[in-house]
Design an enzyme around this catalytic site. Sequence first.
Site, PDB file in Angstrom:
ATOM      1  N   HIS A   1      20.380   4.060  22.411  1.00  0.00           N
ATOM      2  CA  HIS A   1      19.289   5.066  22.408  1.00  0.00           C
ATOM      3  C   HIS A   1      19.412   5.982  23.626  1.00  0.00           C
ATOM      4  O   HIS A   1      18.424   6.519  24.101  1.00  0.00           O
ATOM      5  CB  HIS A   1      17.905   4.413  22.401  1.00  0.00           C
ATOM      6  CG  HIS A   1      17.739   3.371  21.349  1.00  0.00           C
ATOM      7  ND1 HIS A   1      17.169   3.639  20.117  1.00  0.00           N
ATOM      8  CD2 HIS A   1      18.094   2.062  21.318  1.00  0.00           C
ATOM      9  CE1 HIS A   1      17.169   2.540  19.386  1.00  0.00           C
ATOM     10  NE2 HIS A   1      17.743   1.567  20.085  1.00  0.00           N
TER      11      HIS A   1
ATOM     12  N   GLU B   1      32.926  21.332  24.047  1.00  0.00           N
ATOM     13  CA  GLU B   1      31.787  21.840  23.282  1.00  0.00           C
ATOM     14  C   GLU B   1      32.241  22.334  21.917  1.00  0.00           C
ATOM     15  O   GLU B   1      31.597  22.088  20.893  1.00  0.00           O
ATOM     16  CB  GLU B   1      31.092  22.962  24.046  1.00  0.00           C
ATOM     17  CG  GLU B   1      30.414  22.477  25.316  1.00  0.00           C
ATOM     18  CD  GLU B   1      29.991  23.638  26.201  1.00  0.00           C
ATOM     19  OE1 GLU B   1      28.912  24.179  25.968  1.00  0.00           O
ATOM     20  OE2 GLU B   1      30.757  24.002  27.107  1.00  0.00           O
TER      21      GLU B   1
ATOM     22  N   LYS C   1      30.137  27.295  38.359  1.00  0.00           N
ATOM     23  CA  LYS C   1      30.200  26.601  37.065  1.00  0.00           C
ATOM     24  C   LYS C   1      31.598  26.140  36.660  1.00  0.00           C
ATOM     25  O   LYS C   1      32.597  26.785  36.936  1.00  0.00           O
ATOM     26  CB  LYS C   1      29.655  27.524  35.971  1.00  0.00           C
ATOM     27  CG  LYS C   1      28.158  27.688  36.058  1.00  0.00           C
ATOM     28  CD  LYS C   1      27.447  26.523  35.426  1.00  0.00           C
ATOM     29  CE  LYS C   1      27.254  26.865  33.991  1.00  0.00           C
ATOM     30  NZ  LYS C   1      26.295  26.165  33.277  1.00  0.00           N
TER      31      LYS C   1
ATOM     32  N   SER D   1      32.079  30.517  34.843  1.00  0.00           N
ATOM     33  CA  SER D   1      31.058  31.406  34.300  1.00  0.00           C
ATOM     34  C   SER D   1      31.254  32.788  34.899  1.00  0.00           C
ATOM     35  O   SER D   1      31.669  32.927  36.046  1.00  0.00           O
ATOM     36  CB  SER D   1      29.669  30.871  34.667  1.00  0.00           C
ATOM     37  OG  SER D   1      28.741  31.929  34.738  1.00  0.00           O
TER      38      SER D   1
END
Length: 462
Positions: A155, A289, A282, A276
């Site tokens: 979970h 992704e 970043k 970024s």
Amino acid sequence: MTLWGGRYRGSSDRRMRRFCDSIAFDHRLKTVDVKGSIAYANALQQAECISLDERELLLSGLQRILQEFEAGEFLFVEEDEDIHTAVERRLTELVGQVAGKLHTGRSRNDQVATDLRLYLLEQIALLDGALAALQTAIVTKAQMHLGVIMPGYTHMQQAQPLLFSHWLMSFFWKLQRDRERLAESRKRTAVMPLGAGAIAGHPFGVDREALAAELGFRAVTQNSVDAVGDRDFVVEFLAWAGLLQVHLSGLAEDLVVWSSREFGFLAVDEAFTTGSSLMPQKRNPDALELMRAKTGRIVGHLVTMLAVLKGLPSGYCKDLQEDKEAVFDAVDTLCEELRLAAQIVLTLQIDGDRMAAALDEAMLSTDLADYLVRKGVPFRESHRLVGLAVRRAEDLGVALSHLPWEEYVAIDPRFERDLHGVFDFEMSVNRRTAVGGTARGAVETQIARAQLLLNHTRSTRE
Ligand code: ARG
């Protein structure tokens, strides 16, 4: 040149042609199409449909076409509707009228189904190799970091401590099942429709078994109606692809989450991240992704194919042409992802200290319950007693291991002084010795079995 010009008076509508033509994508079947024709020319000669000389002529033309394809010299023309038409048009240019004999008893219906199966058989071999390479990367990495302990989550909440290698190896077995399923569906892909003709079968008695053997199929289809309309092998492949994709998305997700600053369990190598344009600090895991996101398109291909097939009448229908782009895209996407995933896994930087720092003692509650079980307390009862201890520790604002022994005894006298020995993550891990558990020894056995499987499949493929 159209293959069906005879009964037509005028030419077809250009827009309709553009809409219906498949050459823009089915050119990818070029090599298998020619290989199929070479074998078919042999079969026609053996059935005495064409002479030896005619066969030689056809073969020389087909070989030349293969060379042109390989050298990138084959010129497609405006009229090439699909790959089959293009090859036949070129063959006619090269060897003249005899080219027209190659289509004796053959239809594009059995031809395209044969081509797609041949193509898929080649790709299945490549995909299996790419899967094995990812498995190898996983095993290598698991061996490198054996002993590193991390929190295991259910979970998405801390559950029980695990070896990092045990978590990583969990993907080995998913991929192993993917390979087994691929091998299973391969069997049904390796069945040859050629010789089914348009729908009714072959009128010139070609030896389909010999033809199948020459093309590397393991069997021939047993019903010509089924043969030309059957795309079950495509559905199976895409369903297989969908599940593999789901596995890859799960791996990607774990890595995305654990490489975040909040977790910091690992870092994805710079080569597989991007910066970024606005925030200089970043390091985004774009590749992972996308690996997560590609699930949409792969599952989409499966749904597309099922929807195309649903309610189709028997035999061949043009609808079936929609099978190819789905297959091509699934193959391309997965090959790319598998190669990337192997590199990403191999170059992961593991931070064992961060993992250790994240281990919450509460994860040892089960071990404490097991401690009582070893003293003869039924698990349900020990679970309740430890629950009371957890609550008491919470009330006093201390960790479970800092709850004084008197408090434990007040809950149940079967808690003894040795109970504090339970609060050791390594011991917790190493107690899970049964096959498939996270104890170091069990994980070593697991890795050894995985390597055996890898070596076995390597030797059967060679
Ligand atoms: N381009 C077609 C396909 O992909 C080839 C088969 C065409 N057959 C036909 N009868 N029009 O399905």
